[in-house]
Each structure stands twice: as C-alpha cells, then as structure tokens.
Scaffold this active site. Sequence first.
Site, PDB file in Angstrom:
ATOM      1  N   HIS A 102      11.207   3.336  29.932  1.00  0.00           N
ATOM      2  CA  HIS A 102      11.199   2.076  30.673  1.00  0.00           C
ATOM      3  C   HIS A 102      10.601   2.327  32.061  1.00  0.00           C
ATOM      4  O   HIS A 102      10.947   3.317  32.710  1.00  0.00           O
ATOM      5  CB  HIS A 102      12.626   1.532  30.789  1.00  0.00           C
ATOM      6  CG  HIS A 102      12.654   0.210  31.474  1.00  0.00           C
ATOM      7  ND1 HIS A 102      12.164  -0.945  30.885  1.00  0.00           N
ATOM      8  CD2 HIS A 102      13.064  -0.150  32.718  1.00  0.00           C
ATOM      9  CE1 HIS A 102      12.291  -1.949  31.726  1.00  0.00           C
ATOM     10  NE2 HIS A 102      12.834  -1.495  32.839  1.00  0.00           N
ATOM     11  N   ASP A 143      16.688  -1.579  26.605  1.00  0.00           N
ATOM     12  CA  ASP A 143      16.644  -0.626  27.724  1.00  0.00           C
ATOM     13  C   ASP A 143      18.025  -0.098  28.081  1.00  0.00           C
ATOM     14  O   ASP A 143      18.410  -0.035  29.255  1.00  0.00           O
ATOM     15  CB  ASP A 143      16.012  -1.288  28.973  1.00  0.00           C
ATOM     16  CG  ASP A 143      14.635  -1.851  28.690  1.00  0.00           C
ATOM     17  OD1 ASP A 143      13.871  -1.219  27.946  1.00  0.00           O
ATOM     18  OD2 ASP A 143      14.332  -2.940  29.216  1.00  0.00           O
TER      19      ASP A 143
HETATM   20  C1  GAR Z   1       5.078   1.240  29.283  1.00  0.00           C
HETATM   21  O1  GAR Z   1       4.933   1.153  30.666  1.00  0.00           O
HETATM   22  C2  GAR Z   1       6.554   1.311  28.934  1.00  0.00           C
HETATM   23  O2  GAR Z   1       7.295   1.988  29.883  1.00  0.00           O
HETATM   24  C3  GAR Z   1       6.911  -0.150  28.930  1.00  0.00           C
HETATM   25  O3  GAR Z   1       5.847  -0.764  28.279  1.00  0.00           O
HETATM   26  C4  GAR Z   1       4.656  -0.060  28.611  1.00  0.00           C
HETATM   27  C5  GAR Z   1       3.875   0.153  27.351  1.00  0.00           C
HETATM   28  O4  GAR Z   1       2.531   0.424  27.606  1.00  0.00           O
HETATM   29  N1  GAR Z   1       8.151  -0.356  28.242  1.00  0.00           N
HETATM   30  C6  GAR Z   1       9.016  -1.292  28.611  1.00  0.00           C
HETATM   31  O5  GAR Z   1       8.798  -2.096  29.515  1.00  0.00           O
HETATM   32  C7  GAR Z   1      10.315  -1.310  27.813  1.00  0.00           C
HETATM   33  N2  GAR Z   1      11.208  -2.271  28.354  1.00  0.00           N
HETATM   34  P1  GAR Z   1       1.566   0.838  26.401  1.00  0.00           P
HETATM   35  O6  GAR Z   1       1.632  -0.259  25.350  1.00  0.00           O
HETATM   36  O7  GAR Z   1       0.206   0.930  27.004  1.00  0.00           O
HETATM   37  O8  GAR Z   1       2.065   2.148  25.881  1.00  0.00           O
END
Ligand code: GAR
Length: 197
Positions: A102, A143
């Site tokens: 997260h 989360d």
């Molecule tokens: C990442 O920054 C991850 O930490 C976040 O989504 C993004 C995914 O990026 N996750 C959350 O916000 C979970 N609540 P990606 O699709 O480019 O890997």
Amino acid sequence: MLLSGGGTTLQNILDCCQSGRIDARVIAVVSSRPGVGGLARAERAGVPALLVERKAHPDTPAFSAALAAALAPHKPDLVCMAGFMSLWTIPEEYQGRVMNIHPALIPAFCGHGFYGHHVHEAVLAAGAKVSGATVHFADNQYDHGPIILQRAVPVLEGDTPDSLAARVHCVENELYPEAIQLFAEGRLVIEAGACAF
Ligand code: GAR
C-alpha cells in the site's frame, strides 16, 4: 500475483526474480479487470495471465471462489497483491501467505477507496509531513493485516500527487522485494496479529 491495473509493481517483482534479488518465481498473474497493462506485462514475461473479472461475479463470495479456483492449479507458496483493487475472502489454506503493498503508512490513508492517486491526494489534503509505503500480510479487509515492512518518505512543500507518488513508488520498489525475500527465506513469523522476523 493479483492485480487490477498497469502492473509496474508486477514488473519490478519480475525484474527482481530475473536478477536474483528475489529467490522466487512468478508462476501466474490474475487480474480482476480485463485489458490492463499488468496482463500484457505477464504475457510478455511468459507468465500465465488469467482474468477473473470482478464485474462478472455478483458478490465477494462468488468472486473469491472463482479466484481460489483460478489459483489452485498453480499451487502458489505466496500470493502477492500488486495494485489489486477488489476485496476477496482469503481461503483458510492461504492464511498468512497473502501479501499486499500500500502506498502509505497504514493504518493511515488506507482502506476502501484509498488506491492510486486518491491516497496521495488525501495525504496532501491532510497536510501530513510524512508518507511512505507498507507491505503487510493481508486479511479480509482492505489494506489490513500484520505489517511486515514500512518505510517513510518526507512530504515536501509544493508536492503534487504525482511528485509524492513518484517518491513513494521508489520506496515501494525496494520494500516489496525485501518482504518477498524474507518470506522466501522463511523468516516471517506472525504472532498475536503482528509480524516479526
Ligand atoms: C501501487 O502503488 C500499489 O501500492 C497500490 O496500487 C499501485 C499499483 O500500481 N496499491 C494500493 O493502493 C492498494 N490499496 P501498478 O498497477 O502499476 O502496479
């Protein structure tokens, strides 16, 4: 790995497995949304890329059952959520073997609706002076679950959601491989709801 979006987190893990920084292999990628970059990245890497579409299932139990059925033939040791935006009920057999990353310091700025830029916008709106990234074992809430690693970054004057996201993303790219490697080495222990190593 489970994802719903662009898959930069997946790409980092694939690269770390390739370079030997993580002693593991990505054996399958499941997306809850069709046509996303993460599926294309999996295909390019020669990893089975599966779609279990959240919208094709009426509720969380039906979606969770379909997800478990998609994972079963691959027998993963660890399931990593990488920008996976759907809630699933983790089957008993995977308890303590599902991780999430997260882009904030949980328990702040997390939960339903806190993903991508929404997180960084909320951090800036609150005037927080630090943010960061968290890798944790997942339970059945968004989360939430025993924290494995956290790393802080400063929030700087003049930051925009984009500039803060970029700073946090650098930390995410360090933290997830470290946590997965700790798991691969069998060093993570969950006791009384907390994780130690
Ligand atoms: C990442 O920054 C991850 O930490 C976040 O989504 C993004 C995914 O990026 N996750 C959350 O916000 C979970 N609540 P990606 O699709 O480019 O890997």
